[in-house]
Design a protein around this motif. Structure first.
Motif, short mmCIF file in Angstrom:
data_model
loop_
_atom_site.label_atom_id
_atom_site.label_comp_id
_atom_site.label_asym_id
_atom_site.label_seq_id
_atom_site.Cartn_x
_atom_site.Cartn_y
_atom_site.Cartn_z
N UNK A 196 0.71 -1.07 -0.06
CA UNK A 196 -0.06 0.00 0.09
C UNK A 196 0.87 1.16 -0.14
N UNK A 197 0.23 2.47 -0.47
CA UNK A 197 0.99 3.62 -0.51
C UNK A 197 0.79 4.46 0.58
N UNK A 198 -0.06 4.09 1.55
CA UNK A 198 -0.81 4.86 2.60
C UNK A 198 0.07 4.97 3.56
N UNK A 199 0.99 4.17 3.95
CA UNK A 199 2.01 4.43 5.04
C UNK A 199 3.15 5.21 4.55
N UNK A 200 3.52 5.14 2.93
CA UNK A 200 4.59 6.02 2.64
C UNK A 200 4.23 7.52 2.70
N UNK A 201 2.88 7.61 2.45
CA UNK A 201 2.24 9.10 2.56
C UNK A 201 2.46 9.66 4.24
N UNK A 202 2.05 8.69 4.93
CA UNK A 202 2.43 9.19 6.43
C UNK A 202 3.92 9.49 6.77
N UNK A 203 4.91 8.67 6.13
CA UNK A 203 6.26 8.61 6.49
C UNK A 203 6.67 9.97 5.92
N UNK A 204 6.12 10.44 4.71
CA UNK A 204 6.62 11.65 4.01
C UNK A 204 6.22 12.82 4.82
N UNK A 205 4.91 12.65 5.20
CA UNK A 205 4.50 13.79 6.12
C UNK A 205 5.11 14.03 7.27
N UNK A 206 5.60 12.88 8.02
CA UNK A 206 6.32 12.86 9.32
C UNK A 206 7.53 13.57 8.93
N UNK A 207 8.30 13.02 7.85
CA UNK A 207 9.81 13.88 7.78
C UNK A 207 9.32 15.35 7.17
N UNK A 208 8.44 15.74 6.68
CA UNK A 208 8.10 17.04 6.51
C UNK A 208 7.80 17.87 7.75
N UNK A 254 5.18 22.48 17.69
CA UNK A 254 4.29 23.10 16.83
C UNK A 254 3.14 22.71 15.71
N UNK A 255 3.56 21.27 15.75
CA UNK A 255 2.94 20.74 14.66
C UNK A 255 1.29 20.49 15.07
N UNK A 256 0.27 21.17 14.26
CA UNK A 256 -0.99 20.90 14.50
C UNK A 256 -1.37 19.43 14.82
N UNK A 257 -2.11 19.35 15.84
CA UNK A 257 -2.58 17.87 16.19
C UNK A 257 -3.19 17.21 15.21
N UNK A 258 -3.90 17.90 14.51
CA UNK A 258 -4.78 17.32 13.30
C UNK A 258 -3.55 16.69 12.26
N UNK A 259 -2.76 17.25 11.96
CA UNK A 259 -1.59 16.79 11.19
C UNK A 259 -1.15 15.39 11.71
N UNK A 260 -0.64 15.57 12.95
CA UNK A 260 -0.20 14.38 13.91
C UNK A 260 -1.07 13.07 13.71
N UNK A 261 -2.53 13.38 13.81
CA UNK A 261 -3.04 12.06 13.64
C UNK A 261 -3.21 11.66 12.45
N UNK A 262 -3.31 12.50 11.13
CA UNK A 262 -3.15 11.74 9.95
C UNK A 262 -1.81 10.94 9.76
N UNK A 263 -0.65 11.50 10.35
CA UNK A 263 0.43 10.64 10.23
C UNK A 263 0.26 9.17 10.97
#
Length: 331
Positions: A196-208, A254-263
């Protein structure tokens, strides 16, 4: 290399585990193209011994190296990639213009995309728009209708930001291996070796968000200890508990909680009784797309990597080459 009067190679523009990409000029039209060619093994030491192999095939079940990949197998991988790209109609995927072979090395002629990779933008500390993720997801959803079940090797250097902030996706690995039970992927961006590509999207967002990769110190244990056919929730739980995973807001408050939940949902992390456990978060790309769109609607439109963790050099990216994992697709 055999003479090819149609193209004049200018210089190297990229390199992965299995191929090199060159900027070239199509002589008749004078147009720039990208030529992706099977990687030539390098000379080693003063003996100048050329190894006729390239990549290790890792059998996770029996914790051993099955074999090394011969150049003929890599040629097959490029031919499979060509077939795959020709089926995909979405404009975000790079197009195949031509193909050929020189001295036993297969090559593809691809459209040349002017722009920066996501990896380059991160390295240079540039702001990243969340709309990039929405574009990537839209392209993956569309490509699935053309037979691409998943990209398989989604990572920053495989995403190009072209003119007018339009994304281009390169190097899909789905079913490009000669062995249907092998998955070509980059473990740093697919740590649980998911189809699946979904975990990779999460890892890239985490890195950003943090300037870090969450599992960079745990991958060796993963490749040594994981058992593919028994790689169930319990095995993933064990990996996550041993990984010393830091939540994004622990690294950058400083990361919004919403983005953390997405990760966390994308990677498959759930907190249960103060322990992190594996639990599949998003069941399809449409779900995670909705969360990205909701973030944009609420004003979270771009990400600026924190200065104290900004990527300073290529080694900080830890964007290592892809590996080939033995997976049982029949499970």
């Amino acid at each position: 290399m055999q003479r090819n009067d149609r193209y004049r190679i200018l210089h190297l523009i990229g390199e992965g585990g299995f191929a090199r990409a060159y900027l070239a000029l199509e002589r008749k039209a004078g147009e720039k193209v990208a030529i992706k060619m099977t990687k030539v093994p390098t000379f080693v030491g003063l003996e100048e011994t050329i190894y006729p192999y390239w990549a290790e095939v890792i059998d996770l079940e029996n914790e051993r190296i099955i074999s090394t990949k011969k150049i003929d197998d890599i040629n097959i991988m490029l031919r499979r990639e060509e077939e795959l790209l020709k089926k995909i109609r979405h404009p975000a995927f790079v197009k195949v213009l031509d193909k050929g072979e020189a001295l036993g090395l297969y090559y593809l002629v691809l459209e040349y995309i002017e722009g920066e990779t996501l990896a380059e933008k991160m390295k240079n500390g540039k702001a990243i728009h969340l709309n990039y993720f929405v574009q990537i997801i839209d392209a993956l959803i569309a490509a699935k209708k053309d037979g691409l079940e998943y990209h398989g090797d989604l990572k920053p250097k495989n995403i190009i930001i072209a003119k007018e902030n339009q994304i281009k996706i390169i190097d899909p690995s789905f079913q490009t291996s000669p062995n249907p039970f092998h998955l070509i992927t980059t473990p740093l961006y697919n740590p649980l070796i998911e189809k699946s590509d979904i975990p990779s999207l999460g890892i890239m967002l985490y890195q950003l968000l943090t300037g870090e990769l969450p599992f960079k110190d745990s991958l060796l244990d993963l490749t040594q200890d994981a058992s593919t056919d028994k790689y169930d929730t319990e095995k993933k739980d064990d990996f996550l508990k041993a990984s010393k995973f830091l939540f994004p807001r622990e690294v950058n408050p400083d990361i919004p909680k919403r983005l953390e939940n997405t990760v966390l949902r994308a990677i498959g992390i759930k907190v249960n009784k103060n322990e992190i456990r594996y639990e599949k978060g998003y069941h399809d790309l449409k779900e995670i797309k909705k969360d990205f769109e909701d973030c944009i609607r609420t004003g979270i439109n771009q990400i600026q990597m924190p200065k104290k963790t900004a990527i300073q050099n290529d080694s900080d990216m830890l964007d290592t080459d892809e590996f080939i994992f033995s997976l049982d697709y029949r499970c």
